[in-house]
Design a protein around this motif. Sequence first.
Motif, mmCIF file in Angstrom:
data_model
loop_
_atom_site.group_PDB
_atom_site.id
_atom_site.type_symbol
_atom_site.label_atom_id
_atom_site.label_comp_id
_atom_site.label_asym_id
_atom_site.label_seq_id
_atom_site.Cartn_x
_atom_site.Cartn_y
_atom_site.Cartn_z
ATOM 1 N N GLY A 191 78.169 -40.539 26.404
ATOM 2 C CA GLY A 191 78.909 -39.182 25.837
ATOM 3 C C GLY A 191 79.244 -38.273 26.993
ATOM 4 O O GLY A 191 79.182 -38.300 27.713
ATOM 5 N N ALA A 192 78.496 -37.266 26.720
ATOM 6 C CA ALA A 192 78.295 -35.716 27.629
ATOM 7 C C ALA A 192 77.676 -36.023 28.567
ATOM 8 O O ALA A 192 76.023 -36.486 28.526
ATOM 9 C CB ALA A 192 78.053 -34.682 26.635
ATOM 10 N N TYR A 193 77.416 -35.626 29.699
ATOM 11 C CA TYR A 193 76.491 -35.641 30.473
ATOM 12 C C TYR A 193 75.351 -35.285 29.762
ATOM 13 O O TYR A 193 75.302 -33.924 29.434
ATOM 14 C CB TYR A 193 77.020 -34.316 31.534
ATOM 15 C CG TYR A 193 75.915 -34.215 32.901
ATOM 16 C CD1 TYR A 193 76.039 -34.966 33.793
ATOM 17 C CD2 TYR A 193 75.020 -32.977 33.022
ATOM 18 C CE1 TYR A 193 74.886 -35.230 35.133
ATOM 19 C CE2 TYR A 193 74.388 -33.223 33.727
ATOM 20 C CZ TYR A 193 74.207 -33.847 35.153
ATOM 21 O OH TYR A 193 73.086 -33.443 35.667
ATOM 22 N N HIS A 194 74.204 -35.729 30.253
ATOM 23 C CA HIS A 194 72.770 -34.676 29.888
ATOM 24 C C HIS A 194 71.565 -35.511 30.998
ATOM 25 O O HIS A 194 72.093 -36.371 31.716
ATOM 26 C CB HIS A 194 72.763 -36.171 28.497
ATOM 27 C CG HIS A 194 72.942 -37.218 28.603
ATOM 28 N ND1 HIS A 194 74.037 -38.157 28.944
ATOM 29 C CD2 HIS A 194 72.125 -38.491 28.163
ATOM 30 C CE1 HIS A 194 74.141 -39.700 28.913
ATOM 31 N NE2 HIS A 194 72.778 -40.245 28.117
ATOM 32 N N VAL A 195 70.568 -34.580 30.252
ATOM 33 C CA VAL A 195 69.681 -34.224 31.482
ATOM 34 C C VAL A 195 68.198 -34.790 30.645
ATOM 35 O O VAL A 195 68.119 -33.482 29.908
ATOM 36 C CB VAL A 195 70.267 -33.014 32.445
ATOM 37 C CG1 VAL A 195 68.204 -32.587 33.411
ATOM 38 C CG2 VAL A 195 71.317 -32.971 32.838
ATOM 39 N N GLY A 196 67.538 -35.153 30.785
ATOM 40 C CA GLY A 196 66.346 -35.272 30.092
ATOM 41 C C GLY A 196 64.917 -34.591 31.284
ATOM 42 O O GLY A 196 65.440 -34.560 31.913
ATOM 43 N N ILE A 197 64.353 -33.536 30.890
ATOM 44 C CA ILE A 197 63.139 -32.699 30.914
ATOM 45 C C ILE A 197 61.859 -32.986 30.455
ATOM 46 O O ILE A 197 61.576 -32.325 29.356
ATOM 47 C CB ILE A 197 63.659 -31.841 31.623
ATOM 48 C CG1 ILE A 197 65.184 -31.297 32.390
ATOM 49 C CG2 ILE A 197 62.481 -30.691 32.609
ATOM 50 C CD1 ILE A 197 65.196 -29.446 32.963
ATOM 51 N N PRO A 198 61.085 -34.148 30.221
ATOM 52 C CA PRO A 198 59.862 -34.430 29.981
ATOM 53 C C PRO A 198 58.421 -33.067 30.262
ATOM 54 O O PRO A 198 58.938 -32.818 31.038
ATOM 55 C CB PRO A 198 59.545 -35.688 29.967
ATOM 56 C CG PRO A 198 59.886 -35.616 31.535
ATOM 57 C CD PRO A 198 61.217 -35.012 31.149
ATOM 58 N N THR A 199 57.970 -32.974 28.488
ATOM 59 C CA THR A 199 57.045 -31.562 29.188
ATOM 60 C C THR A 199 55.760 -32.519 28.016
ATOM 61 O O THR A 199 54.659 -32.121 27.772
ATOM 62 C CB THR A 199 57.094 -30.567 27.519
ATOM 63 O OG1 THR A 199 57.709 -30.837 26.568
ATOM 64 C CG2 THR A 199 58.225 -29.767 28.370
ATOM 65 N N LEU A 200 55.860 -33.949 27.921
ATOM 66 C CA LEU A 200 55.018 -34.758 27.588
ATOM 67 C C LEU A 200 55.388 -36.532 28.183
ATOM 68 O O LEU A 200 56.471 -36.486 28.410
ATOM 69 C CB LEU A 200 55.306 -34.978 25.498
ATOM 70 C CG LEU A 200 54.138 -34.179 24.609
ATOM 71 C CD1 LEU A 200 54.493 -34.457 23.680
ATOM 72 C CD2 LEU A 200 52.880 -34.506 25.236
ATOM 73 N N SER A 201 53.947 -36.941 28.314
ATOM 74 C CA SER A 201 54.254 -38.132 28.962
ATOM 75 C C SER A 201 53.997 -39.583 28.299
ATOM 76 O O SER A 201 53.021 -39.674 27.746
ATOM 77 C CB SER A 201 53.987 -38.353 30.627
ATOM 78 O OG SER A 201 54.717 -37.345 31.726
ATOM 79 N N GLY A 202 54.833 -40.355 28.450
ATOM 80 C CA GLY A 202 54.182 -41.591 27.454
ATOM 81 C C GLY A 202 55.482 -42.570 27.074
ATOM 82 O O GLY A 202 55.291 -43.857 26.714
ATOM 83 N N THR A 203 56.169 -41.597 26.602
ATOM 84 C CA THR A 203 57.245 -42.866 25.412
ATOM 85 C C THR A 203 58.549 -43.284 26.571
ATOM 86 O O THR A 203 58.276 -44.526 25.682
ATOM 87 C CB THR A 203 57.955 -41.491 24.656
ATOM 88 O OG1 THR A 203 58.952 -41.052 25.655
ATOM 89 C CG2 THR A 203 57.217 -40.209 23.811
#
Length: 351
Positions: free
Chosen positions: A124-136
């Motif tokens: 896929g396209a370059y992708h970045v994750g920035i979580p604002t909740l924790s647990g999943t």
Amino acid sequence: MVKMVVYGRGSFDQTASILASQRKGDYPFIFLVDDIFKERESLISRIPLEKKDKVIFASAEDEPKTKQVDRIAKELIEEFGEVSGIIGLGGGSMLDLAKAVALMMTNPGSSADYQGWDLVKVPGAYHVGIPTLSGTGAEVSRTTVLTGPERKLGMNSDYTPFDQIVLDPALIKNAPKNQRFYTGMDCYIHCVESLTGTYLNAFSKSYGDKALELCEEVFLEKDVWDEDSDDKLMMASYHGGMSIAYSQVGVAHAVSYGLSFLLGTKHGIGNCIVFDQLEEFYPEGVEKFKAMVDKHQIHIPKGICAGLSDQQFEEMIDVALFLEPLWENALGSNWRDTITRKKLREMYEKM
């Protein structure tokens, strides 16, 4: 696995420098942001927009749907042709949405075509994750859970994980108490499922043990929620997600997928509703879960399946039974001897 990880309080402010080397000419970065932050200028103003970069606010009220993914990807392709990257900012649903949209920027057809294991063939396209909740654990998992026209099932592939994640515990400060608990329990529950499953191995056990230890410390041992709690829950989420990279979840997740598909129950609370009734399968884990519920005075809904028709029960059962790897991890290759349609009906009737 995620290629690059940045961790630490304030690390969100490194986003501009992280993205700089990935920018492709004038093609924009697209920030998919949970719309609960729409009026939170203190966060939105820190998003480093340049050139044609764009913020798209998306609702996480419902879990990501294939039609939502397809619509966003189609609109981006029509407007820009291609993008430098997709950045997801929010909880697990927003991170899953970002992963799915990134995949659909380069893969033909509908995201529903890729619900399953190893069906995605093009990065896929370059992708970045920035979580604002924790647990999943969505920030590190190789799946993006979507509700499609026929089932709730992830796009589970080697191309799904983020290329980069930014783990800033300051971003999860002041998360609503119930939401924080439900999401944290997603981590706790999938660790219990992983550590008691037939797919368990040294890799998944090492991460799962640490995640479970951190969850119990945060939700059972600590009396006051503080910055240390946020730090530890964020790392529990990371370790929990890693624990199922070479393992699998189990009964609670399989059954809760049915609730989500039919009733729209959010993933975290759905897992809690189901796990609350699973002493038969996870006696020690459920006992500790109930202690956590009592300690934090959390309401676990009951009776959500009351009044459902036979057809609706059958639909939920169909969704749950489709998730064969989860059942095999939980109960072994002969899981069908235990999990019959009648058994599942009885389980749903308790919820």
